[in-house]
Scaffold this motif. Structure first.
Motif, short mmCIF file in Angstrom:
data_model
loop_
_atom_site.label_atom_id
_atom_site.label_comp_id
_atom_site.label_asym_id
_atom_site.label_seq_id
_atom_site.Cartn_x
_atom_site.Cartn_y
_atom_site.Cartn_z
N GLN A 94 -11.13 -4.36 5.95
CA GLN A 94 -10.66 -3.08 5.43
C GLN A 94 -10.91 -1.97 6.45
O GLN A 94 -10.08 -1.08 6.66
CB GLN A 94 -11.38 -2.78 4.11
CG GLN A 94 -10.79 -1.62 3.31
CD GLN A 94 -11.40 -0.29 3.70
OE1 GLN A 94 -12.53 -0.25 4.18
NE2 GLN A 94 -10.65 0.79 3.50
N SER A 127 -8.16 0.38 8.40
CA SER A 127 -8.24 1.85 8.32
C SER A 127 -8.14 2.51 9.68
O SER A 127 -7.88 3.72 9.77
CB SER A 127 -9.54 2.26 7.63
OG SER A 127 -10.66 1.95 8.45
N GLU A 183 0.83 -1.20 0.00
CA GLU A 183 0.00 0.00 0.00
C GLU A 183 0.87 1.25 0.00
O GLU A 183 0.52 2.27 -0.61
CB GLU A 183 -0.91 -0.03 1.23
CG GLU A 183 -2.00 1.03 1.20
CD GLU A 183 -2.93 0.92 2.40
OE1 GLU A 183 -3.87 1.73 2.47
OE2 GLU A 183 -2.72 0.03 3.24
N GLY A 202 1.89 2.34 -3.46
CA GLY A 202 0.89 2.72 -4.46
C GLY A 202 -0.35 1.88 -4.56
O GLY A 202 -1.16 2.06 -5.47
N LEU A 203 -0.58 0.95 -3.63
CA LEU A 203 -1.78 0.11 -3.68
C LEU A 203 -3.02 0.96 -3.40
O LEU A 203 -3.09 1.65 -2.37
CB LEU A 203 -1.68 -1.02 -2.64
CG LEU A 203 -2.79 -2.08 -2.68
CD1 LEU A 203 -2.62 -2.98 -3.90
CD2 LEU A 203 -2.76 -2.93 -1.41
N SER A 204 -4.00 0.95 -4.33
CA SER A 204 -5.20 1.76 -4.17
C SER A 204 -6.18 1.07 -3.21
O SER A 204 -6.01 -0.09 -2.85
CB SER A 204 -5.87 1.98 -5.52
OG SER A 204 -6.36 0.75 -6.03
N ARG A 205 -7.25 1.81 -2.80
CA ARG A 205 -8.26 1.26 -1.88
C ARG A 205 -8.98 0.07 -2.50
O ARG A 205 -9.22 -0.94 -1.84
CB ARG A 205 -9.26 2.35 -1.50
CG ARG A 205 -10.29 1.89 -0.47
CD ARG A 205 -11.18 3.04 -0.05
NE ARG A 205 -12.14 2.62 0.96
CZ ARG A 205 -13.32 2.06 0.70
NH1 ARG A 205 -13.69 1.86 -0.56
NH2 ARG A 205 -14.14 1.69 1.68
N SER A 206 -9.34 0.21 -3.79
CA SER A 206 -10.02 -0.91 -4.46
C SER A 206 -9.12 -2.12 -4.57
O SER A 206 -9.56 -3.25 -4.42
CB SER A 206 -10.50 -0.46 -5.85
OG SER A 206 -9.40 -0.06 -6.66
N GLN A 207 -7.81 -1.88 -4.84
CA GLN A 207 -6.87 -3.00 -4.91
C GLN A 207 -6.68 -3.62 -3.53
O GLN A 207 -6.50 -4.83 -3.40
CB GLN A 207 -5.53 -2.51 -5.47
CG GLN A 207 -5.58 -2.16 -6.96
CD GLN A 207 -4.28 -1.55 -7.45
OE1 GLN A 207 -3.64 -0.76 -6.75
NE2 GLN A 207 -3.88 -1.91 -8.67
N LEU A 208 -6.72 -2.78 -2.47
CA LEU A 208 -6.61 -3.30 -1.11
C LEU A 208 -7.78 -4.23 -0.79
O LEU A 208 -7.59 -5.32 -0.24
CB LEU A 208 -6.58 -2.13 -0.12
CG LEU A 208 -6.66 -2.51 1.37
CD1 LEU A 208 -5.47 -3.37 1.77
CD2 LEU A 208 -6.76 -1.26 2.24
#
Length: 809
Positions: A793, A797, A715, A718-724
């Motif tokens: 998730q 967060s 993350e 560069g890992l995005s929220r959708s990719q997470l």
């Protein structure tokens, strides 16, 4: 402040610290114990009901000894293994035209034990004087009298002695009423009890029968045979009360059913508990290594893990017992009428069942945590601190030379995680697959129960009027005569009237050996076959079921041709069978089978030993068989059903011997029974599914914790929220997909074969692909996975990226 800490204290602190693991394990144990308690209580309650019904139906006795000589009777009465005995004198030389015309097979006898342990009357007492009798309630109604004590009933009797027959018309006073028993009523077997004095007057040498209740239910059938053989009785003189013995002796099939259900519950729960503790051990293995390094012995480590399991099992089992009692109170009476018995099913709680469920819960957890506990005790301090979950303990890692790729996909990471924790992965897959298999197979069987087939086999049209299968040609018993038929046909809204006749033919014994089963169990010297005659309209509908045209209708009209009702391949088109009309000196006639139909097409209730055949009514006319109409079925316009139903009910109410039946009533009754069965089966399977869902949730949460640092590093670059979210959910989704692939690949064929086996005892079933069960599985597991993914998730967060990167297993 304490200077020392006990293993027990460490176990309690671990349970409080790992709350999610503790709650999941306690919930799993509670569900498993509750399910075991409910299942065992249901079978125990049903067993108690079967015992009550056995006594009510045939009496409290293990065996009846027939055709006894005085010395045989005395020897049996004096046998010390017999607790109670009751003597009956069967008047076989006494018959009644009154009952024979109604096709009632009446047993006329004197019997001991009425209201004294053998037979309990619905009302009244045993007959004492010569003009007193006891009858079945349904027989009284068939005779046209109200079932009230004191009613005077005239009967025509034939008393045969010394080769001469004396015809007597005698009036009897009803002093006792036997409650209706479905089995006897269906086969039209009635009981008429008379006084001892009248029995001796009519039958100086009666057939002596002795009913015996043994001292013990254990191995009662074998004991009863030995007593009879010791008194020089032949096998056909020893008649076991199968209903009573079956209820009181241990039934291996019932025990097997209970064992299989409990075994599935235990295995499902054990896999979840094992997986939870195995993951927990893998996560905390370094901590356990440090504990050993500061002085904790391997035995103390094992004791700590086992103590945690014991506490969980005690709490979970106690909760499970409470859930089980509540579930039994709500579930068992609701399901009661679905079992084999017809009486109410009461919840029968047993302390033995509570002990079994509690002990099972304790053993379940102890055995499930034993292997993880043994694993903890056997690891060395250095190996624990250096532990890598990707490698098995004690095994060297085999290096492979592979070039490092410049890029890798999210799927590669997920696959690596599954391989890394392959043991956990396969336990989760096995748990989900086992539950899914049960769900799909059960869904296949339940969806195959065709209610239209069941109801349609009993009511060919929308409504029917029917009478009992009376024999002879008595016009007073021609209840559905032309006047009634014309009256029905004239009702506004009736489109078609379908009629049936009935008679009995006697099967040729040589031909019977080719087409009938269990001939050795047929005790009657003549093998009777039920034959029903259809009119043109009903026969045309039947021929359509065979996929034939009107040419077959002409064959059935003009030739000696029949349609057989069979499921097991005992008949084939073209078979020749010989049969004679009922009565002495009748010549045999050869008939040809031109079609074979399954039972669900036309249900005729309990048939005679020779089975059921269908003919055209023209054949009855040519052979001079009984041409009275026994059943009228009608097809009705949609808008006129209410009016037609009321009119037909009015016709039935004018004579209690005429029965009104509605297709919709039968359909609703069967459909209600099916829904109850579905609810019971789905309730049990849903509980098993929840246990497997616990496994899935635990696996997901553990995976998130073990990958927290890894995912956070990705993350950070560069890992995005959708990719997470995709990373968090992909592992569980892959486990679900693999599990469902196994489930559907194995479950659909298993369900098909399960339906085929079920079809042998339930001809109305037709295999249906269990789409509802399959979609339910897909929806349930994917919904849980999606919910768990968003929960994970949300959990991530709550922590900063740096906190997660610094996280250490």
């Amino acid at each position: 402040m304490k200077n020392t800490i006990t293993v027990h204290n460490v176990s309690l602190k671990n349970l409080r610290h790992h709350q999610s693991r503790t709650l999941l394990t306690v919930g799993t144990v509670a569900l498993a114990v509750a399910l075991i308690f409910v299942v065992l209580t249901y079978f125990y309650s049903d067993d108690q009901r079967s015992k009550r019904e056995a006594i009510n139906e045939l009496g409290a006795y293990h065996v009846q000894y027939e055709h006894l000589l005085p010395e045989q009777q005395q020897a049996i009465e004096n046998n010390p293994k017999i607790k109670k005995h009751y003597v009956s004198y069967i008047s076989k030389n006494v018959k009644s035209d009154t009952f024979e015309k109604l096709n009632i097979n009446m047993a006329i006898s004197y019997i001991e034990g009425i209201n004294e342990g053998l037979i309990q009357l619905m009302q009244g007492r045993a007959p004492v004087t010569d003009d007193e009798i006891v009858l079945d309630k349904w027989v009284i109604e068939e005779l046209g009298f109200s079932p009230n004590i004191g009613v005077v009933i005239p009967l025509n009797l034939q008393v045969m002695n010394a080769g001469e027959t004396e015809h007597i018309t005698k009036k009897f006073k009803l002093v006792g009423i036997i409650d209706d028993i479905a089995v006897r009523k269906t086969v039209r077997a009635g009981l008429m009890f008379i006084s001892q004095n009248l029995s001796r007057q009519y039958s100086p040498n009666p057939d002596v029968v002795l009913f015996a209740l043994l001292n013990s239910d254990f191995n009662a059938s074998s004991t009863a045979h030995k007593i009879g053989e010791g008194s020089q009785l032949k096998d056909d003189q020893i008649q076991l009360n199968e209903r009573y013995n079956g209820a009181y002796e241990q039934n291996p099939l019932s025990i097997l059913k209970v064992t299989i259900v409990v075994f599935v519950i235990i295995i499902s729960a054990a896999m979840v508990i094992y997986n939870i503790f195995n993951i927990y051990i893998s996560e905390q293995i370094r901590l356990f290594g440090m504990m050993k390094a500061i002085g904790m012995t391997p035995n103390q480590l094992r004791k700590m893990i086992l103590t945690e399991g014991l506490i969980i099992s005690l709490v979970g089992s106690s909760m499970g017992l409470l859930l089980g009692v509540g579930g039994s109170a709500a579930f068992i009476p609701f399901l009661g009428h679905m079992a084999s018995g017809g009486s109410e099913l009461y919840v029968q709680l047993s302390p033995n069942i509570a002990c079994i469920a509690l002990i099972t819960g304790l053993i379940l957890v102890v055995f499930s945590v034993y292997i993880p506990a043994k694993k903890v005790g056997g690891i060395t301090e250095i190996a624990a601190i250096r532990y890598n979950p990707a490698e098995d303990l004690g095994k060297k890692r085999h290096k492979t030379k592979k070039k490092f790729k410049n890029s890798f996909s999210g799927f590669t990471l997920v696959l690596a995680q599954l391989i890394r924790y392959r043991k956990r992965t396969w336990v989760t897959i096995t748990s989900i697959t086992l539950t899914g298999l049960i769900f799909v197979v059960t869904g296949s069987i339940l969806s195959s129960i065709n209610i239209n087939n069941m109801a349609g086999s009993m009511v060919p049209g929308d409504y029917k009027l029917s009478t009992a299968a009376y024999r002879g040609t008595d016009v007073n018993l021609d209840l559905l005569n032309n006047k009634v038929i014309n009256q029905v046909d004239a009702i506004t809204g009736v489109k078609t009237v379908l009629t049936e006749m009935y008679d009995v033919l006697i099967y040729n014994k040589q031909d019977a050996q080719l087409h009938l089963k269990d001939l050795a169990g047929i005790r009657n010297p003549e093998i009777q076959t039920d034959i029903y005659a259809y009119d043109d309209a009903l026969m045309t509908n039947t021929i359509k079921r065979l996929g034939k045209d009107d040419s077959m209708l002409m064959e059935l009209r003009n030739g000696d041709n029949l349609i057989a009702i069979a499921e097991d391949g005992s008949y084939h088109v073209g078979d020749k069978i010989r049969m004679a009309q009922y009565g002495e000196g009748k010549k045999e006639r050869e008939f040809t089978i031109v079609g074979v139909l399954p039972n669900y097409v036309t249900y005729k209730g309990d048939s005679s030993e020779g089975g059921v055949l269908i003919a055209h009514q023209d054949l009855f006319k040519r052979l001079g068989l009984d041409q009275r109409i026994k059943q009228i079925s009608v097809l009705v316009d949609q808008g006129q059903q209410g009016k037609v139903e009321q009119t037909l009910k009015g016709i039935a109410n004018t004579d209690r011997r005429i029965t009104f039946t509605s297709f919709q009533e039968i359909y609703q009754e069967f459909n209600g029974m099916k829904k109850v069965l579905q609810l019971a089966a789905n309730g049990l399977i849903s509980a098993l599914m929840i246990i497997s869902i616990f496994n899935l949730i635990n696996s997901n949460l553990t995976s998130m914790n073990s990958r927290k640092r890894e995912i956070s590093l990705i993350e950070a670059i560069g890992l995005s929220r959708s990719q997470l979210i995709l990373q968090l959910g992909s592992e569980g989704l892959m486990v679900i997909l693999i599990s469902l692939l196994f489930t559907f690949s194995l479950g659909i064929p298993a369900g098909y074969f399960g339906v085929e086996i079920f079809k042998q005892s339930a001809a109305y079933v037709q295999y249906q692909l269990p789409m509802t069960a399959m979609l339910t599985l897909l929806f349930a597991y994917f919904t849980v996975q999606i919910g768990t993914t968003f929960y994970m998730q949300w959990r991530l967060s709550k922590e900063s990226l740096m906190e997660r990167i610094r996280f250490s297993e």
